[in-house]
Design an enzyme around this catalytic site. Structure first.
Site, short mmCIF file in Angstrom:
data_model
loop_
_atom_site.label_atom_id
_atom_site.label_comp_id
_atom_site.label_asym_id
_atom_site.label_seq_id
_atom_site.Cartn_x
_atom_site.Cartn_y
_atom_site.Cartn_z
N CYS A 1 29.42 -15.86 -2.79
CA CYS A 1 28.01 -15.82 -2.48
C CYS A 1 27.48 -17.25 -2.65
O CYS A 1 28.23 -18.21 -2.57
CB CYS A 1 27.26 -14.82 -3.36
SG CYS A 1 27.33 -15.22 -5.12
N PHE A 2 26.20 -17.41 -2.93
CA PHE A 2 25.64 -18.75 -3.06
C PHE A 2 26.33 -19.56 -4.15
O PHE A 2 26.60 -20.74 -4.00
CB PHE A 2 24.15 -18.67 -3.41
CG PHE A 2 23.30 -18.21 -2.27
CD1 PHE A 2 23.48 -18.71 -1.00
CD2 PHE A 2 22.31 -17.27 -2.49
CE1 PHE A 2 22.69 -18.29 0.04
CE2 PHE A 2 21.51 -16.85 -1.44
CZ PHE A 2 21.70 -17.36 -0.18
#
Length: 522
Positions: free
Chosen positions: A464-465
């Protein structure tokens, strides 16, 4: 057994949150285009600069708004496709096609059923009903898309390689998926026709309660959203407010809009509608304050508290972490730099986030802060300064933000020195702060693979981020959490039922691609 089932469920929630970020990250460009187009077509700006009243100039800026609204108007089906692709194990293109077919089928079934029963009249639609992809239907919003995406992905993973009897052999494999998706999503449309009106009523009732809580509701919203960040569940705080009538409903220029994001975008595009802080608070007006001012103050405190010989490394680390906070609203890199080293600092940060929401509510700051609106900095320019006539009250961002910078700075500096927290640059001898490199060396890659128990132990890699998410066969082979920071520069490790999530900040997606390449994974 019960404990393991809970962990698996938690992991699945985290994965859904990650999948939902894909369509959300399409929104920044849409928000910027609508913001620019709206800013240069407002009456006061046109009166100030008459050239903006030229037919072709107006056409240009109206085209920008139309380009941005291409995303805003079709978010449900974008979510459906994104979720189907995100969960599909193989043949992702077929999953995407099937999700489109399923989404249209669900809405067509609702249209025919509700129109036949006299509940839906395309010429006079009621609250909770709208045109969806040109189909008069119930307004299920992005949650309708999410449900379709999840259902299609489930069917796709089960049947994409199915072998049918010889007489039906032509429909075997991936060709079976669109057909079963059509049938299943049609059945979903029947169910939604009955269930969704009750869901809408419940959300509307909850929305009224939250709306009536005013300042208290803003504080709870902001504090809870930050507090759930370490668990990867913060998406489930704001997503319902973003896209359902839990975030409000409002008629703008004769059209009913539901969900804070949809309402705000309609206000932005309208020549007459004014901003409303009861809507803006749900699209994170408080985040503008702590992401653009508070966390940079915390970063400066950590830099000043670092050991002198490590300050150059810490400086590079913190600058790389704070840039996405200010310019994109992605705050995880800087938050994870102190979350695991000093959890109490994160508790204080979550409380200050609630305070930021309180102050922006009181001062009626109508500037959204998440990455879906371009991030705090660009949002302050396009949705704040350039939308002053709509009541953005942008000046309060700086009146609140500058004191917030010093509040974070002095609080963090006091607590770090008082409790001797091992924030970046204060680690014990032998622990080194790793600089955020743009490329990963072969040596680093080999260390990560070895730390995960070897190539044979790695089943799935994602990101993810800020987190490298790895599913492994045997967690006992994964190296201890403390070794990840010392050997690979990780900010922390989160243990999940079927693997680990290693927090690398902005490098996580790069690490994912490099790791997949090294392992020859698709």
């Amino acid at each position: 057994m019960e404990k393991r089932e809970k962990k698996v469920t938690f992991s699945q929630f985290q994965k859904l949150g990650k999948v939902l970020m894909t369509p959300v990250m399409i929104l920044p460009i849409a928000g910027i285009l609508v913001g620019i187009g709206s800013a240069f077509t407002t009456k006061n700006i046109v009166a100030l600069w008459p050239v903006l009243g030229n037919t072709y100039v107006k056409l240009f800026f109206n085209l920008l708004k139309a380009m941005g609204n291409t995303i805003n108007s079709y978010l449900p089906i974008i979510f459906a496709v994104s979720v189907a692709i995100g969960y599909a194990e193989k043949e992702k293109g077929i999953a995407a096609l099937s999700s489109v077919i399923g989404f249209l089928a669900m809405n067509n079934v609702m249209n025919i059923l509700l129109t036949s029963l006299g509940i839906l009249d395309p010429a006079a639609m009621k609250t909770g009903q709208s045109m969806v992809m040109g189909i008069a239907s119930l307004d299920t919003g992005v949650f309708g898309g999410i449900l379709v995406g999840l259902l299609v992905a489930k069917l796709h993973n089960k049947y994409y390689n199915i072998q049918l009897p010889p007489v039906l052999g032509i429909f075997s494999g991936t060709k079976f998926v669109p057909m079963i998706s059509l049938l299943a999503c049609s059945a979903l449309g029947l169910v939604m026709s009955v269930v969704w009106p009750f869901v809408q009523t419940g959300l509307g009732f909850m929305g009224e309660i939250i709306y009536d809580t005013g300042m208290a509701g803003s504080v709870i919203y902001g504090l809870a959203e930050r507090a759930l960040l370490p668990f990867g569940l913060h998406h489930f705080i704001y997503t319902p407010f973003f896209f359902t009538n839990l975030g409000g409903s409002m008629v703008i220029d004769g059209t009913l809009y539901e969900g804070a994001v949809n309402i705000y975008n309609a206000m932005l595009a309208s020549p007459d509608a004014m901003f409303d802080v009861n809507i803006t608070r749900f699209i994170m007006n408080g985040k503008v304050i702590f992401a653009m001012f508070g966390l940079p103050g915390a970063a400066l405190a950590m830099y000043h508290c670092a050991k002198p010989e490590r300050k150059p490394q810490v400086k590079a680390l913190l600058i790389a972490a704070i840039i996405p906070s200010i310019f994109t609203g992605i705050t995880e890199p800087i938050e994870y730099s102190f979350l695991f080293a000093a959890p109490l600092l994160f508790v204080v940060h979550a409380g200050y986030a609630g305070l930021a929401y309180l102050l922006t509510y009181i001062c009626k700051v109508n500037i959204p802060g998440p990455s879906s609106f371009g991030g705090p900095f660009l949002s302050t320019i396009f949705n704040g300064i350039m939308q002053a006539d709509k009541g953005s009250n942008w000046i309060w961002v700086f009146i609140i933000g500058i004191p917030c910078f010093f509040l974070y700075y002095f609080t963090f500096r006091f607590m770090i020195t008082k409790f001797n927290y091992k924030t970046p640059g204060r680690e014990d001898d032998g622990q080194e702060v790793k600089k955020l490199d743009k490329k990963m060396s072969d040596e680093m890659m080999a260390t990560i693979i070895e730390g995960l128990g070897g190539a044979d132990n790695i089943q799935h890699v994602d990101a993810c981020f800020t987190r490298l998410r790895v599913k492994v066969k045997d967690k006992a082979l994964v190296m201890p959490d403390t070794d990840w920071k010392q050997k690979t520069g990780a900010n922390g490790v989160v243990q999940v039922a079927d693997g680990v999530q290693i927090i690398y900040g902005a490098k996580a997606d790069i690490y994912k691609n490099n790791l997949k390449s090294a392992l020859n994974m698709d």
